[in-house]
Each structure stands twice: as structure tokens, then as C-alpha cells.
Design an enzyme around this catalytic site. Structure first.
Site, PDB file in Angstrom:
ATOM      1  N   TYR A   1     -37.559  53.576   0.590  1.00  0.00           N
ATOM      2  CA  TYR A   1     -36.604  54.448  -0.082  1.00  0.00           C
ATOM      3  C   TYR A   1     -35.673  53.670  -1.024  1.00  0.00           C
ATOM      4  O   TYR A   1     -35.162  52.593  -0.674  1.00  0.00           O
ATOM      5  CB  TYR A   1     -35.761  55.227   0.936  1.00  0.00           C
ATOM      6  CG  TYR A   1     -34.662  55.983   0.231  1.00  0.00           C
ATOM      7  CD1 TYR A   1     -34.956  57.152  -0.470  1.00  0.00           C
ATOM      8  CD2 TYR A   1     -33.368  55.489   0.178  1.00  0.00           C
ATOM      9  CE1 TYR A   1     -33.968  57.809  -1.186  1.00  0.00           C
ATOM     10  CE2 TYR A   1     -32.372  56.144  -0.533  1.00  0.00           C
ATOM     11  CZ  TYR A   1     -32.682  57.306  -1.211  1.00  0.00           C
ATOM     12  OH  TYR A   1     -31.714  57.941  -1.939  1.00  0.00           O
TER      13      TYR A   1
ATOM     14  N   ASN B   1     -32.443  65.341  -0.453  1.00  0.00           N
ATOM     15  CA  ASN B   1     -32.208  64.068  -1.152  1.00  0.00           C
ATOM     16  C   ASN B   1     -33.443  63.661  -1.973  1.00  0.00           C
ATOM     17  O   ASN B   1     -33.690  62.480  -2.190  1.00  0.00           O
ATOM     18  CB  ASN B   1     -31.843  62.965  -0.152  1.00  0.00           C
ATOM     19  CG  ASN B   1     -31.295  61.724  -0.859  1.00  0.00           C
ATOM     20  OD1 ASN B   1     -30.526  61.827  -1.813  1.00  0.00           O
ATOM     21  ND2 ASN B   1     -31.698  60.540  -0.400  1.00  0.00           N
ATOM     22  N   SER B   2     -34.226  64.647  -2.423  1.00  0.00           N
ATOM     23  CA  SER B   2     -35.351  64.287  -3.304  1.00  0.00           C
ATOM     24  C   SER B   2     -34.768  63.731  -4.615  1.00  0.00           C
ATOM     25  O   SER B   2     -33.660  64.087  -5.011  1.00  0.00           O
ATOM     26  CB  SER B   2     -36.253  65.490  -3.547  1.00  0.00           C
ATOM     27  OG  SER B   2     -35.512  66.612  -3.979  1.00  0.00           O
ATOM     28  N   ARG B   3     -35.555  62.877  -5.260  1.00  0.00           N
ATOM     29  CA  ARG B   3     -34.994  62.081  -6.371  1.00  0.00           C
ATOM     30  C   ARG B   3     -35.942  62.029  -7.556  1.00  0.00           C
ATOM     31  O   ARG B   3     -37.156  62.121  -7.403  1.00  0.00           O
ATOM     32  CB  ARG B   3     -34.771  60.639  -5.877  1.00  0.00           C
ATOM     33  CG  ARG B   3     -33.737  60.512  -4.756  1.00  0.00           C
ATOM     34  CD  ARG B   3     -32.402  60.215  -5.319  1.00  0.00           C
ATOM     35  NE  ARG B   3     -31.327  60.306  -4.346  1.00  0.00           N
ATOM     36  CZ  ARG B   3     -30.095  59.866  -4.592  1.00  0.00           C
ATOM     37  NH1 ARG B   3     -29.802  59.297  -5.740  1.00  0.00           N
ATOM     38  NH2 ARG B   3     -29.144  60.008  -3.703  1.00  0.00           N
TER      39      ARG B   3
ATOM     40  N   CYS C   1     -22.593  63.183  -5.501  1.00  0.00           N
ATOM     41  CA  CYS C   1     -21.374  63.951  -5.789  1.00  0.00           C
ATOM     42  C   CYS C   1     -21.225  64.217  -7.286  1.00  0.00           C
ATOM     43  O   CYS C   1     -20.120  64.446  -7.776  1.00  0.00           O
ATOM     44  CB  CYS C   1     -20.142  63.229  -5.251  1.00  0.00           C
ATOM     45  SG  CYS C   1     -20.043  63.252  -3.461  1.00  0.00           S
ATOM     46  N   GLY C   2     -22.311  64.114  -8.032  1.00  0.00           N
ATOM     47  CA  GLY C   2     -22.263  64.550  -9.431  1.00  0.00           C
ATOM     48  C   GLY C   2     -22.118  63.441 -10.462  1.00  0.00           C
ATOM     49  O   GLY C   2     -21.788  63.720 -11.611  1.00  0.00           O
TER      50      GLY C   2
ATOM     51  N   ASN D   1     -16.128  70.245 -16.817  1.00  0.00           N
ATOM     52  CA  ASN D   1     -15.315  69.095 -16.397  1.00  0.00           C
ATOM     53  C   ASN D   1     -14.728  68.357 -17.600  1.00  0.00           C
ATOM     54  O   ASN D   1     -13.776  67.596 -17.470  1.00  0.00           O
ATOM     55  CB  ASN D   1     -16.141  68.138 -15.530  1.00  0.00           C
ATOM     56  CG  ASN D   1     -16.491  68.758 -14.184  1.00  0.00           C
ATOM     57  OD1 ASN D   1     -15.814  69.677 -13.734  1.00  0.00           O
ATOM     58  ND2 ASN D   1     -17.545  68.272 -13.552  1.00  0.00           N
TER      59      ASN D   1
ATOM     60  N   SER E   1     -22.310  58.861  -3.370  1.00  0.00           N
ATOM     61  CA  SER E   1     -23.673  59.286  -3.674  1.00  0.00           C
ATOM     62  C   SER E   1     -23.790  60.800  -3.568  1.00  0.00           C
ATOM     63  O   SER E   1     -23.227  61.407  -2.656  1.00  0.00           O
ATOM     64  CB  SER E   1     -24.646  58.644  -2.688  1.00  0.00           C
ATOM     65  OG  SER E   1     -24.502  57.253  -2.699  1.00  0.00           O
TER      66      SER E   1
ATOM     67  N   ASP F   1     -24.592  55.085 -12.271  1.00  0.00           N
ATOM     68  CA  ASP F   1     -24.488  54.655 -10.870  1.00  0.00           C
ATOM     69  C   ASP F   1     -23.709  53.354 -10.663  1.00  0.00           C
ATOM     70  O   ASP F   1     -22.942  53.250  -9.722  1.00  0.00           O
ATOM     71  CB  ASP F   1     -25.888  54.507 -10.273  1.00  0.00           C
ATOM     72  CG  ASP F   1     -25.893  54.454  -8.760  1.00  0.00           C
ATOM     73  OD1 ASP F   1     -25.117  55.216  -8.136  1.00  0.00           O
ATOM     74  OD2 ASP F   1     -26.653  53.666  -8.183  1.00  0.00           O
TER      75      ASP F   1
ATOM     76  N   LYS G   1     -28.523  48.882  -5.000  1.00  0.00           N
ATOM     77  CA  LYS G   1     -27.340  48.772  -4.148  1.00  0.00           C
ATOM     78  C   LYS G   1     -27.237  47.383  -3.508  1.00  0.00           C
ATOM     79  O   LYS G   1     -26.154  46.821  -3.376  1.00  0.00           O
ATOM     80  CB  LYS G   1     -27.342  49.858  -3.074  1.00  0.00           C
ATOM     81  CG  LYS G   1     -27.383  51.270  -3.636  1.00  0.00           C
ATOM     82  CD  LYS G   1     -26.200  51.534  -4.507  1.00  0.00           C
ATOM     83  CE  LYS G   1     -26.322  52.717  -5.439  1.00  0.00           C
ATOM     84  NZ  LYS G   1     -26.284  54.037  -4.932  1.00  0.00           N
TER      85      LYS G   1
ATOM     86  N   ARG H   1     -15.457  64.451  -2.991  1.00  0.00           N
ATOM     87  CA  ARG H   1     -15.947  65.797  -2.677  1.00  0.00           C
ATOM     88  C   ARG H   1     -15.102  66.312  -1.526  1.00  0.00           C
ATOM     89  O   ARG H   1     -15.259  65.887  -0.380  1.00  0.00           O
ATOM     90  CB  ARG H   1     -17.424  65.722  -2.270  1.00  0.00           C
ATOM     91  CG  ARG H   1     -18.040  67.060  -1.868  1.00  0.00           C
ATOM     92  CD  ARG H   1     -19.419  66.858  -1.284  1.00  0.00           C
ATOM     93  NE  ARG H   1     -20.403  66.562  -2.300  1.00  0.00           N
ATOM     94  CZ  ARG H   1     -21.112  67.468  -2.970  1.00  0.00           C
ATOM     95  NH1 ARG H   1     -20.938  68.752  -2.714  1.00  0.00           N
ATOM     96  NH2 ARG H   1     -21.997  67.097  -3.877  1.00  0.00           N
TER      97      ARG H   1
ATOM     98  N   ARG I   1     -30.875  56.485   2.395  1.00  0.00           N
ATOM     99  CA  ARG I   1     -30.370  55.186   2.832  1.00  0.00           C
ATOM    100  C   ARG I   1     -30.041  55.238   4.317  1.00  0.00           C
ATOM    101  O   ARG I   1     -29.578  56.245   4.831  1.00  0.00           O
ATOM    102  CB  ARG I   1     -29.113  54.785   2.043  1.00  0.00           C
ATOM    103  CG  ARG I   1     -29.410  54.096   0.733  1.00  0.00           C
ATOM    104  CD  ARG I   1     -28.157  53.651   0.029  1.00  0.00           C
ATOM    105  NE  ARG I   1     -27.330  54.782  -0.343  1.00  0.00           N
ATOM    106  CZ  ARG I   1     -26.226  55.163   0.257  1.00  0.00           C
ATOM    107  NH1 ARG I   1     -25.760  54.474   1.303  1.00  0.00           N
ATOM    108  NH2 ARG I   1     -25.554  56.209  -0.152  1.00  0.00           N
TER     109      ARG I   1
ATOM    110  N   HIS J   1     -19.441  51.176  -7.949  1.00  0.00           N
ATOM    111  CA  HIS J   1     -20.346  52.333  -7.847  1.00  0.00           C
ATOM    112  C   HIS J   1     -19.876  53.398  -8.847  1.00  0.00           C
ATOM    113  O   HIS J   1     -19.302  54.408  -8.467  1.00  0.00           O
ATOM    114  CB  HIS J   1     -20.278  52.856  -6.405  1.00  0.00           C
ATOM    115  CG  HIS J   1     -21.349  53.827  -6.047  1.00  0.00           C
ATOM    116  ND1 HIS J   1     -21.185  54.788  -5.079  1.00  0.00           N
ATOM    117  CD2 HIS J   1     -22.611  53.992  -6.514  1.00  0.00           C
ATOM    118  CE1 HIS J   1     -22.294  55.490  -4.954  1.00  0.00           C
ATOM    119  NE2 HIS J   1     -23.168  55.025  -5.823  1.00  0.00           N
TER     120      HIS J   1
ATOM    121  N   THR K   1     -24.511  61.636 -11.882  1.00  0.00           N
ATOM    122  CA  THR K   1     -25.529  61.763 -12.931  1.00  0.00           C
ATOM    123  C   THR K   1     -25.194  62.929 -13.864  1.00  0.00           C
ATOM    124  O   THR K   1     -25.336  62.812 -15.082  1.00  0.00           O
ATOM    125  CB  THR K   1     -26.924  61.924 -12.300  1.00  0.00           C
ATOM    126  OG1 THR K   1     -27.111  60.863 -11.351  1.00  0.00           O
ATOM    127  CG2 THR K   1     -28.013  61.843 -13.342  1.00  0.00           C
TER     128      THR K   1
ATOM    129  N   GLY L   1     -32.401  53.098  -2.306  1.00  0.00           N
ATOM    130  CA  GLY L   1     -31.313  52.173  -2.009  1.00  0.00           C
ATOM    131  C   GLY L   1     -31.664  51.144  -0.942  1.00  0.00           C
ATOM    132  O   GLY L   1     -31.022  50.100  -0.844  1.00  0.00           O
TER     133      GLY L   1
HETATM  134  O1  SAT Z   1     -30.536  55.393  -2.697  1.00  0.00           O
HETATM  135  S1  SAT Z   1     -29.496  54.974  -3.609  1.00  0.00           S
HETATM  136  O2  SAT Z   1     -28.537  54.161  -2.898  1.00  0.00           O
HETATM  137  O3  SAT Z   1     -30.076  54.197  -4.678  1.00  0.00           O
HETATM  138  C1  SAT Z   1     -28.720  56.314  -4.276  1.00  0.00           C
HETATM  139  C2  SAT Z   1     -27.421  56.535  -3.643  1.00  0.00           C
HETATM  140  O4  SAT Z   1     -27.363  56.862  -2.457  1.00  0.00           O
HETATM  141  O5  SAT Z   1     -26.386  56.358  -4.315  1.00  0.00           O
HETATM  142 MN    MN Z   2     -25.286  55.649  -6.048  1.00  0.00          MN
END
Ligand code: SAT
Ligand code: MN
Length: 589
Positions: free
Chosen positions: A201, A372-374, A254-255, A501, A252, A277, A210, A405, A73, A230, A257, A203
């Protein structure tokens, strides 16, 4: 006579001048066609949009390599265009709407020449949900079409909902020429409209995510008495079989998922997944707060995902999928045609290319997969999917977590004294930055409710709205703050994290049902060290003390930074927030 939707699409076509227009129906056949187009016809920088991966090992999975300048983003190019700057507030980039439109109209002018314009009708939320919204996005790249079909309920239902009305959220998107100098993500909240150009990309380009579900929706929520957040949504099942639903806001990468589909480290406890998310929170007929996830997919961070850290995600990614699964900017093993990333189950192969397709081996200085690979994958594929996922009314929420974090200062877990104190707790959150946005990584910044990049209006008004919501909700959820990331003097994480956790979530459940006490401190209620279940994990009482410690010196610095941040809102900041600040200040002296 054309409908308002057809008219709008026609106007966008006149502006962008595509070669052809394709209205998407969301069908499986169409999805196959889109992938094929991405492989054979469309390209980015001369490379295909999709590569077919090993279909035996990764069913229905494809690799996408983005433009190398387009991997996260871009917050500095993201604007919220209210008629006046004050409504956007000090945390958003702002431009006068007409000025923004004039500028972007020039960039959109003829930008789809020789390309196909795809029209994507989609729902955010279940079509039967009173909280769902019908939307339409225009785009010019197969990657966005394929991604939106995984992430949203796309197809005819949305067209039926819109019918002859003007009541739909509009998104115009083009990848333009991918030039970061000509990249903008512009929101027009008063018109339920987003214009995005120059980026493919997540977001920036999947406008249901977003742009609409947070920035535009948060402003709708402000005006209509609900919240767009969020947040993860999960159900926590206890050994008696009771399920308690909670949401958790975290910045984003920070865990979220991992938390959403955690494999519990405690016997008898189980996590049910509803979202990783975004949560839309509405007050239900019984006066309680209910959450729905407007999405139906995950757009999650790949590096670090493994059978150890998130076994359910590996199952989700490897499962036989009705929806395709996309990997964006991972590395590729050329021998096996499999995606690969740092932190995966197996070591890298001998014949590898990195996320840009360049030869890579273990001695390379740069990472193989982009940090930041997804992955983009359907939620219906997850083995932990809650049976309430498609419930149009959502699930009742008993607790809200704000996660950060932080290397130091913030204890493993703290409970707010009240809703009002909890709103202050969320507002004062600071977190270390990650690779999810184009920025320096690891820098501490204030990120209230993990919404700093996503709140579509003045955050002072947003805090006031949160305070007001607390007075409207019957039995408001308890509010907690967590930090899984605290480190010791040697830079080692103090807490094992991931599936463990659950031990912190268990303490929360015990608090909610008044089964356990806690220790009052200046910043909130923390557990007594022995109240966090540590059987079966190797964690000394000394470590537990450190995890829960409130270090006065660190808090002196923290409170200064909190004040500096709150000061930026001037007199618009609600007095309740200053009262809570003052209480904290006094107690820390
Ligand atoms: O790229 S996104 O905004 O969808 C993912 C994130 O940064 O939370
Ligand atoms: Mn997010």
C-alpha cells in the site's frame, strides 16, 4: 570495483535471494514492460497485479486490486528507530535499531525467492534543485515500480547524482507474504534508511513518499534548518493577475488534493497547482521561506471525486497520459471496463464488481469502491499545473494553513496573532480520523500540523524547531487555521466547501495585503461575517455566524484535551507553547 550503491544492492540481494535483479531506467518502454509483467506474470492472492481498463475512455489507465488486508497505512506497525526512545518521542512507535534490524532480517531472509528484485533510482525534488535528494528503493512488485515512476523522478539522473558516493537514501521493500502479522515499516533516521515488509500500500510501500519525504526528511530538516511538511502547495491568482503562493497542511483524506487543483468559485480568481501532499520548506537567499514539492504525482483518494467536486482531477485522470494512471481498489463496470466509485459523475452500471472483484449492485450493503481507494497519476497531466512547478528553487510562501476536519468547535477560519501563536495553533490541532489509515473512522485525535503519523522525531523538538524557524525567516508567512467540515444541529455541513473555499482564501489574501480587518478572539483573528464574500452562494448570515462562532463550552472541553496532549511531552515541550496555552486558557475563563 563496485560503487557503494552496487555494493548495497548486492548485499540486499544476498539477504532476499531474488531470482533476478532489474535496474530500472524510468523509460516509457520500461513502464510498458512493467505493466505487462503485472498483468501477465505477477499476482497477488492469485489475481493479476494489473487489469487493463477501457483505453478509449481512460487512456493508459490500469486497475490494481490490493491484498484485501492491505488497503491503508498501518500506523501501529510503523516504527521510528532512533538509538534512544526519547528522540522518537511519545507519538511514535519506537524500537531499538539493532533489535528492529534483527527482527526484520529474519523476515527479509529469502523473501524474494523466485521473484524479480527491482532497483529504483529516483530523485525527490528536481535534479537541479539544491534541496533535492537522490534515493534508491528496492522492491519486488510491479505495482510499486509503476507507482514510483509516476510519483518520483526515476531513472539515470539519480544514478549520476549518486555516482561513487555513499550519499543516497536507501529503502528496502518487499511485499513478503502480505501477512499483517509480518508487516512492518521501520525507519532508521540516522542512516537515511527505511525497511518495509508485508504491504504494497502507498504510504507503506512507496518509500519516497511518507517514509522518506516526511519521516526521515523531517529529521534531516531538524538538523539542517528546514522543514518537511504534509502540505499542499498552490498559487492563488487574483483578478489583477498577482499570484500569491501558500501551503496548507491537512490530515490524510481531508481535501488536500481538491484544494490543490480547485476550480475557483469566485470570478477572477484561479488556483495553480504545485503539490497536493508534501512540501519541503527552505529559507531562500533573500531570507524568505520557499517551498518545493519533492514528488511529481498525485496519490489521491478516489471516492467523492467528480466533475463537480474536482473537475480538474477528472480531466487529469481522463487525459492522454505519458505516464500510466493507476486506480487502486475502485469498483469495476464489467460492461464498459471502466473504473467506478461512490460519488462519481455517473450512476453505477448494471454489471458491477466491487473493489475485491466480487459481484456488487446498488442494493449491496458494502461500498463498491474501498473508502480509501486511490488514483496514482502524473502531476504533469493537470490542466492547472503552475509554470513554477519545475523551478528548482521553489516558490516564496506568504501563508501557511493548518486544516482540520471537525464537526464542531473549530471556526471556518482563524488567523494567528504571530508566528509563535501560529506554531501553537498548529500544535494544538485535532482532527477526526479518516479511512487513510487502519483505524476507527471519525474519532477525534490530536494531529499537530497534520504530522502526527509522519514526524520522524520527538514532536516537542519539532515544535521548538518550528519556533526557531520563525526567527530565521525574513517576513515569516502568516499562519491560518481552517475547518471546512463544521456541521449544524442536524448534522448538515454549514459550508459548501470545494470551489467555494476560494472565498476563505480571498479573505487570507486580503489580510496579507492589509486590505481588511478582523475580529480578535481568544483563539485568534476571525473574519467579520460580512468580510467573507458570499455573493452567488446561498448562505445565510445566520449560517455565517455559526461557522465563525467560538462556543465557550466546546472550547472548555477542547482546551482540556489540548492540555492532556501537551502533557505527554513532559519537560521537553518548549516553554513558548505553554505560554501560548496559558494565554488561551486565561482568555477562555
Ligand atoms: O498512503 S499515503 O500515506 O501515501 C496517503 C496518506 O495517507 O496521506
Ligand atoms: Mn498525505
Amino acid at each position: 570495483m563496485s560503487t557503494p550503491l552496487e555494493k548495497w544492492v548486492q548485499e540486499q540481494a544476498e539477504l532476499t535471494q531474488p531470482k533476478s535483479i532489474h535496474w530500472c531506467d524510468g523509460s516509457e518502454e520500461e513502464a510498458r514492460w512493467i505493466i505487462k509483467r503485472g498483468i501477465e506474470e505477477e499476482n497477488i492472492n492469485g489475481n493479476p497485479v494489473f487489469y487493463r481498463l477501457n483505453q478509449d475512455l481512460w487512456p493508459n489507465a490500469y486497475l490494481h486490486r490490493s491484498h484485501p488486508t492491505d488497503v491503508s497505512r498501518t500506523e501501529h506497525l510503523t516504527y521510528v528507530c532512533h538509538p534512544d526512545k526519547e528522540t522518537a518521542g511519545p507519538t511514535n512507535n519506537w524500537m531499538e535499531p539493532e533489535k528492529a534490524k534483527n527482527m526484520l532480517r529474519q523476515l527479509f531472509n529469502g523473501c524474494m525467492k523466485g521473484r524479480t528484485m527491482y532497483v529504483l533510482p529516483y530523485m525527490m525534488g528536481h535534479p537541479d534543485s539544491p534541496f533535492a535528494k537522490a534515493c534508491v528503493q528496492i522492491t519486488d512488485i510491479s505495482y510499486v515500480v509503476a507507482s514510483m515512476r509516476i510519483m518520483t523522478r526515476m531513472g539515470k539522473k539519480a544514478i549520476e547524482k549518486i555516482g561513487n558516493s555513499n550519499n543516497f537514501v536507501r529503502g528496502l521493500h518487499s511485499v513478503g507474504d502480505f501477512n499483517p502479522e509480518r508487516r512492518f515499516i521501520m525507519h532508521f533516521p540516522d542512516e537515511n534508511l527505511v525497511w518495509s515488509i508485508g504491504s504494497g500500500y502507498g504510504g507503506n510501500a512507496l518509500l519516497g513518499k511518507k517514509c522518506f519525504s516526511l519521516r526521515i526528511a523531517s529529521y534531516l530538516g531538524y538538523k539542517q534548518a528546514w522543514l518537511a511538511e504534509h502540505m499542499v502547495i498552490i498559487g492563488i491568482q487574483d483578478p489583477q493577475g498577482n499570484i500569491t503562493y501558500i501551503t496548507a497542511a491537512m490530515p490524510s483524506a481531508c481535501g488536500k488534493t481538491n484544494l490543490a487543483m480547485m476550480e475557483s468559485g469566485l470570478e477572477g480568481y484561479k488556483i495553480w497547482t504545485l503539490g497536493d501532499d508534501i512540501a519541503w520548506l527552505n529559507i531562500g537567499p533573500d531570507g524568505r521561506l520557499y517551498a518545493i514539492n519533492p514528488e511529481i504525482g498525485f496519490f489521491g483518494v478516489v471516492p467523492g471525486t467528480s466533475s463537480k467536486t474536482n473537475p480538474n482531477m477528472i480531466k487529469t485522470l481522463k487525459g492522454r497520459n505519458f505516464y500510466p494512471t493507476l486506480f487502486t481498489n475502485t469498483a469495476l463496470n464489467l460492461d464498459t471496463n471502466e473504473p467506478w466509485w461512490e460519488g462519481y459523475d455517473t450512476p453505477c452500471g448494471n454489471n458491477m464488481v466491487d473493489w475485491q472483484g466480487k459481484p456488487w449492485d446498488i442494493s449491496s450493503k458494502t461500498p463498491a469502491a474501498h473508502p480509501n481507494s486511490r488514483f496514482t497519476v502524473s502531476i504533469y497531466n493537470t490542466p492547472t499545473l503552475s509554470k513554477e512547478f519545475d523551478n528548482p528553487y521553489g516558490v516564496p510562501i506568504s501563508a501557511i494553513i493548518f486544516g482540520v476536519r471537525r464537526t464542531n468547535c473549530i471556526p471556518l477560519v482563524t488567523e494567528a496573532f504571530s508566528w509563535k501563536h501560529g506554531v501553537f495553533m498548529g500544535a494544538r490541532c485535532g482532527s477526526e480520523t479518516t479511512a487513510a489509515a487502519e483505524q476507527k473512522v471519525g474519532v477525534l485525535r490530536r494531529d499537530p500540523m497534520a504530522m502526527l503519523p509522519f514526524c520522524g522525531y520527538n514532536m516537542a523538538d519539532y515544535f521548538r524547531h518550528w519556533l526557531l524557524m520563525g526567527t530565521r525567516i525574513k517576513n515569516p508567512p502568516r499562519i491560518f487555521c481552517v475547518n471546512w467540515f463544521r456541521k449544524d444541529e442536524n448534522g448538515q455541513f454549514l459550508w459548501p466547501g470545494f470551489g467555494e473555499n476560494i472565498r476563505v482564501l480571498k479573505w487570507m489574501l486580503d489580510r496579507i495585503s492589509n486590505r481588511i480587518g478582523g475580529k480578535e478572539t481568544p483563539i485568534g483573528i476571525v473574519p467579520m461575517p460580512q468580510d467573507i464574500e458570499t455573493s452567488g452562494i446561498n448562505i445565510s448570515s445566520e449560517k455565517m455566524e455559526k461557522l465563525l462562532n467560538i462556543n465557550k463550552q466546546e472550547w472548555q472541553q477542547e482546551i482540556k484535551e489540548i492540555k492532556n496532549f501537551l502533557d505527554t511531552f513532559g519537560t521537553r515541550l518548549p516553554p513558548e507553547i505553554w505560554q501560548e496555552y496559558q494565554k488561551l486558557y486565561n482568555q477562555l475563563q
